[in-house]
Design a protein around this motif. Structure first.
Motif, PDB file in Angstrom:
ATOM      1  N   VAL A   1     -15.129  15.975 -23.228  1.00  0.00           N
ATOM      2  CA  VAL A   1     -13.834  16.172 -22.572  1.00  0.00           C
ATOM      3  C   VAL A   1     -12.994  17.077 -23.472  1.00  0.00           C
ATOM      4  CG1 VAL A   1     -11.706  15.077 -21.787  1.00  0.00           C
ATOM      5  CG2 VAL A   1     -13.891  13.954 -21.383  1.00  0.00           C
ATOM      6  N   ASN A   2     -12.550  18.203 -22.931  1.00  0.00           N
ATOM      7  CA  ASN A   2     -11.732  19.154 -23.689  1.00  0.00           C
ATOM      8  C   ASN A   2     -10.263  18.980 -23.319  1.00  0.00           C
ATOM      9  OD1 ASN A   2     -13.651  21.110 -25.185  1.00  0.00           O
ATOM     10  ND2 ASN A   2     -14.543  20.973 -23.137  1.00  0.00           N
ATOM     11  N   LEU A   3      -9.442  18.778 -24.330  1.00  0.00           N
ATOM     12  CA  LEU A   3      -7.991  18.698 -24.149  1.00  0.00           C
ATOM     13  C   LEU A   3      -7.391  19.890 -24.883  1.00  0.00           C
ATOM     14  CD1 LEU A   3      -5.487  17.169 -23.158  1.00  0.00           C
ATOM     15  CD2 LEU A   3      -5.583  15.785 -25.235  1.00  0.00           C
ATOM     16  N   ARG A   4      -6.827  20.834 -24.118  1.00  0.00           N
ATOM     17  CA  ARG A   4      -6.416  22.116 -24.689  1.00  0.00           C
ATOM     18  C   ARG A   4      -4.983  22.437 -24.303  1.00  0.00           C
ATOM     19  NH1 ARG A   4      -8.031  27.731 -22.265  1.00  0.00           N
ATOM     20  NH2 ARG A   4      -7.465  29.180 -23.908  1.00  0.00           N
TER      21      ARG A   4
ATOM     22  N   ILE B   1      -7.253  19.785 -19.074  1.00  0.00           N
ATOM     23  CA  ILE B   1      -8.168  18.663 -19.308  1.00  0.00           C
ATOM     24  C   ILE B   1      -9.460  18.998 -18.587  1.00  0.00           C
ATOM     25  CG2 ILE B   1      -8.619  16.199 -18.959  1.00  0.00           C
ATOM     26  CD1 ILE B   1      -5.069  17.266 -18.777  1.00  0.00           C
ATOM     27  N   GLY B   2     -10.493  19.329 -19.329  1.00  0.00           N
ATOM     28  CA  GLY B   2     -11.771  19.722 -18.730  1.00  0.00           C
ATOM     29  C   GLY B   2     -12.886  18.799 -19.169  1.00  0.00           C
ATOM     30  N   ASP B   3     -13.855  18.591 -18.287  1.00  0.00           N
ATOM     31  CA  ASP B   3     -15.022  17.778 -18.637  1.00  0.00           C
ATOM     32  C   ASP B   3     -16.288  18.472 -18.151  1.00  0.00           C
ATOM     33  OD1 ASP B   3     -15.961  16.664 -15.918  1.00  0.00           O
ATOM     34  OD2 ASP B   3     -13.859  16.044 -15.910  1.00  0.00           O
TER      35      ASP B   3
ATOM     36  N   VAL C   1       0.399  21.898 -11.127  1.00  0.00           N
ATOM     37  CA  VAL C   1      -0.939  21.455 -11.525  1.00  0.00           C
ATOM     38  C   VAL C   1      -1.959  22.071 -10.575  1.00  0.00           C
ATOM     39  CG1 VAL C   1      -0.765  19.337 -10.148  1.00  0.00           C
ATOM     40  CG2 VAL C   1      -2.404  19.435 -12.019  1.00  0.00           C
ATOM     41  N   SER C   2      -3.106  22.478 -11.121  1.00  0.00           N
ATOM     42  CA  SER C   2      -4.168  23.067 -10.304  1.00  0.00           C
ATOM     43  C   SER C   2      -5.516  22.513 -10.754  1.00  0.00           C
ATOM     44  CB  SER C   2      -4.161  24.600 -10.414  1.00  0.00           C
ATOM     45  OG  SER C   2      -4.343  24.991 -11.764  1.00  0.00           O
ATOM     46  N   VAL C   3      -6.544  22.696  -9.902  1.00  0.00           N
ATOM     47  CA  VAL C   3      -7.874  22.140 -10.176  1.00  0.00           C
ATOM     48  C   VAL C   3      -8.937  23.207  -9.960  1.00  0.00           C
ATOM     49  CG1 VAL C   3      -9.461  20.235  -9.724  1.00  0.00           C
ATOM     50  CG2 VAL C   3      -7.051  19.969  -9.180  1.00  0.00           C
ATOM     51  N   GLN C   4      -9.894  23.265 -10.861  1.00  0.00           N
ATOM     52  CA  GLN C   4     -11.097  24.073 -10.687  1.00  0.00           C
ATOM     53  C   GLN C   4     -12.291  23.182 -10.959  1.00  0.00           C
ATOM     54  OE1 GLN C   4     -10.462  27.311 -13.467  1.00  0.00           O
ATOM     55  NE2 GLN C   4      -9.787  28.673 -11.818  1.00  0.00           N
ATOM     56  N   SER C   5     -13.346  23.332 -10.164  1.00  0.00           N
ATOM     57  CA  SER C   5     -14.497  22.449 -10.332  1.00  0.00           C
ATOM     58  C   SER C   5     -15.772  23.117  -9.840  1.00  0.00           C
ATOM     59  CB  SER C   5     -14.271  21.134  -9.574  1.00  0.00           C
ATOM     60  OG  SER C   5     -15.344  20.234  -9.789  1.00  0.00           O
TER      61      SER C   5
ATOM     62  N   VAL D   1     -11.892  21.083 -14.310  1.00  0.00           N
ATOM     63  CA  VAL D   1     -10.775  21.406 -15.199  1.00  0.00           C
ATOM     64  C   VAL D   1      -9.467  21.209 -14.441  1.00  0.00           C
ATOM     65  CG1 VAL D   1      -9.627  23.163 -16.579  1.00  0.00           C
ATOM     66  CG2 VAL D   1     -12.120  23.088 -16.515  1.00  0.00           C
ATOM     67  N   PHE D   2      -8.606  20.325 -14.943  1.00  0.00           N
ATOM     68  CA  PHE D   2      -7.249  20.161 -14.423  1.00  0.00           C
ATOM     69  C   PHE D   2      -6.322  20.970 -15.328  1.00  0.00           C
ATOM     70  CE2 PHE D   2      -9.354  16.382 -12.831  1.00  0.00           C
ATOM     71  CZ  PHE D   2      -8.837  16.262 -11.543  1.00  0.00           C
TER      72      PHE D   2
END
Length: 687
Positions: A445-448, A460-462, A534-538, A545-546
């Motif tokens: 899990v990446n918190l950037r 917040i990406g996983d 807020v946006s979402v990519q998946s 990634v939020f």
């Protein structure tokens, strides 16, 4: 001596030491042999104990003292860290944090920590069996980390390191250790209740070390007709067998006595690596060597020391309010000087503007806080979540030094917690599923955090399973969020944003981990209230990634002042891409929507006068109209206005409940001429 004068200092420093203890204990869990980390932990605990004793918080001091005794044995190589010790120390930290929070709330800082103290004392004395009982661990649930293949196993049940040592020590002291298999009758209606009666009976006779299935699963009736367990007792086998089979609706009980020969077949298990947290630049959890972490602050003081002073946050708020009033007067003076046109006055006002501009930067920087103060809470949370869900998770934190206004920092904690819990629960798969998909067992899990213009982005990406478009769409249609026809024309990004619809949840079972059946709408509403988006990519099978976009500050911003008839409005510059002029013939009507072609793209036209019901301006009567091109993420829109006034720094003033239902208005400001101008929320203009 009046201790109340030092209370604020005690609370601040206690929170600092508790945060340090949490961080370093997590580091130690990844590198149990690194005694340099133990030394840092010991010093923090020792300082906290002394502070607590001085302030008269005896419960805090006594618990910290017992933790200090354990750490002292570890740093002197008289005790090796294991799963049970780590869990007990983390429980102690949780109790310390609760007591400090009680002090913050005006309490006495007292709490019943006798069970934790008993566990710590048992660790120091080496009586692990007493420690397990005193810790209040669920019977049969185990207290350490479960072993993988190759661990201790008997009767189909795996034992962890702590359970193995308990059984070994018990047999050495003359106790009987039985493997018991209990079978309930086929027509039994309340299997969990009968199992509970068996456990209650056995606990009166001795100590249950391990059960299969786990106690939680047995309580939920997640077993067929039989369950197994290990029991340490002094009672003979025949007596136990009769007592168990006398329980109503128990069909049979098979007891097997473990002897030294069967014990010798059990090899001591190796301890798996725990869920770890690391900063980008570490490369991996520092478990393989004793080198300091890359990027870690050096322990020895070598460079120049930065001198700091603690300031009450309320004083900063007063300073900001006073400067806001000064800024309004400055703009008023600039306007008057331009009207009077007197040289010496203009020169003086310009000098005051430069000085107040420097003062403005300093005041804003005083309120800026690194997001690290929020991010530091998450490694411990991820560790506990991963353990609860039996997943392996690596948290990578990047850009923790990125600064945000304190008012924003105070509000983003809960949304980030919700999104991180969502990533661990719904995003990261179990180790078995990840192996089947060809992924590493440990999920990431990446918190950037990073700056971009006048905004801060937090991602917040996983690398989990991603979002299943069809499943989300089916749930949305079922809940009436969209129709099946609308769903067919929606892009992937639009479908993903349905996750933020009120009450939306794809969870098959409501849990305390992430959604609780509520969904992510609370996250979106909180971010929107901060003027963010807020946006979402998946990608299915690859991860999600939020992305959260937040303004740098909520107090003073640069804005473009515009006119609509006789009224004035302000649009934040951070959302404006450019200004332009739109002629009437450039506007096209597509499916009932007004659109224009702009830089090779078709973007919608927004009529601010219609949206705000401005009576004295109608751009439809104009042959050409000024427009502001605004952006929200990758979406653009042209906002039609009457005229531009110019750029200015403005002070945000809340509207309270007066215009609470108007999404297009986010606040108000006082202009230099004393007039009030409403501040437009560009995020609400783009759907």
């Amino acid at each position: 001596m009046d201790m109340n004068a030092y209370l604020s200092m005690f609370i601040d420093e206690s929170n600092d030491h508790l945060q340090s203890l949490n961080e370093n204990l997590l580091r130690l869990e990844s590198a149990p042999e690194d005694l340099s980390i133990v030394q840092v932990i010991f010093r923090s605990a020792h300082t906290l104990k002394g502070m607590s004793a001085t302030m008269g918080f005896e419960d805090l001091a006594s618990l910290t003292h017992e933790m200090e005794n354990v750490l002292d044995l570890v740093r002197n190589n008289k005790l090796k860290m294991d799963g049970f010790i780590f869990d007990t120390l983390f429980k102690g930290l949780d109790a310390l944090e609760a007591m400090v929070q009680d002090v913050v709330g005006g309490g006495t800082g007292k709490a019943d920590v006798s069970h934790i103290v008993a566990s710590l004392k048992a660790i120091v004395s080496g009586d692990y069996k007493t420690a397990a009982s005193a810790a209040g661990a669920p019977v049969g649930a185990g207290t350490g980390n479960a072993v993988n293949a190759g661990g201790a196993e008997a009767g189909g049940m795996e034992l962890d390191q702590f359970q193995f040592s308990v059984i070994q020590q018990s047999m050495e002291t003359g106790h009987h250790v039985f493997h018991i298999n209990v079978k309930v009758r086929e027509d039994c209606m309340l299997k969990a209740a009968r199992a509970y009666m068996v456990f209650e009976l056995l606990e009166r006779s001795g100590e249950v070390v391990k059960s299969e299935p786990s106690v939680q699963e047995i309580e939920q009736e997640k077993f067929d007709r039989s369950f197994s367990l290990y029991l340490i007792t002094q009672k003979p086998m025949d007596e136990l067998k009769v007592q168990i089979e006398n329980v109503s609706e128990i069909e049979s009980a098979q007891l097997t006595l473990l002897d030294e020969e069967s014990l010798s077949l059990l090899s001591k298990p190796s301890r798996p690596e725990p869920a770890a947290a690391r900063r980008e630049g570490d490369g991996k959890p520092a478990a393989d060597d004793n080198k300091p972490r890359a990027g870690a602050a050096p322990q020895a003081a070598g460079g120049a020391v930065t001198k700091t002073i603690r300031v009450d946050i309320e004083r900063l708020d007063v300073l900001m309010n006073l400067f806001s009033e000064l800024l309004i007067d400055r703009v008023r003076l600039e306007q008057l000087a331009s009207e009077i046109r007197r040289g010496d006055l203009t020169e003086t006002v310009e000098h005051m503007a430069r000085v107040s501009g420097d003062l403005q930067n300093i005041v804003l920087k005083l309120r800026m806080v690194p997001v690290e103060s929020v991010f530091n809470r998450f490694p411990r949370m991820i560790r506990d979540l991963a353990k609860t869900l039996d997943k392996k998770v690596d948290l990578v934190i990047t850009g923790a030094e990125t600064e945000l206004d304190r008012t924003v920092i105070d509000e983003i904690g809960d949304p980030l917690v919700h999104l991180l819990r969502n990533s661990i629960d719904h995003g990261i798969e179990t180790a078995d599923k990840r192996r089947q998909s060809g992924k590493p067992e440990t999920g990431t899990v990446n918190l950037r955090a990073f700056h971009s213009g006048n905004n801060v982005f937090i991602e917040i990406g996983d690398d989990g399973g991603g979002i299943n478009r069809e499943r989300v769409l089916a749930t949305a249609v079922k809940n009436g969020v969209v129709t099946a026809e609308q769903g067919k024309t929606m892009s992937d990004e639009e479908v993903y944003m349905l996750l933020f619809a009120p009450g939306f949840s794809t969870a098959e079972k409501i849990s305390d981990i992430s959604g609780r059946g509520v969904g992510l709408d609370v996250v979106k509403s909180k971010i929107n209230s901060l003027g963010g988006a807020v946006s979402v990519q998946s990608q299915l099978g690859k991860g999600t990634v939020f992305s959260i976009q937040l303004p740098l500050t909520l107090s003073i911003i640069s804005a473009m002042l515009i006119k609509l008839g006789s009224e004035k409005f302000a649009i934040p510059l951070s959302s404006i891409m450019e200004t332009t002029i739109v002629r009437r013939e450039q506007i096209h009507h597509i499916h009932g929507n007004r659109m224009i072609e702009f830089r090779g793209a078709i973007i919608p036209v927004v009529s601010l006068s219609r949206l705000l019901e401005s009576p004295d301006f109608d751009e439809s009567q104009e042959t050409e109209t000024e427009a502001v091109i605004i952006r929200k993420g990758d979406k653009w829109a042209a906002v039609m206005v009457d005229d531009f006034i110019g750029q200015s720094d403005i002070v945000l003033k809340p509207l309270g409940n007066y215009l609470n239902g108007t999404a297009a208005v986010s606040g108000a400001t006082i202009l230099g001429d004393g007039q009030v101008a409403l501040i437009i929320n560009p995020n609400a203009l783009i759907k």
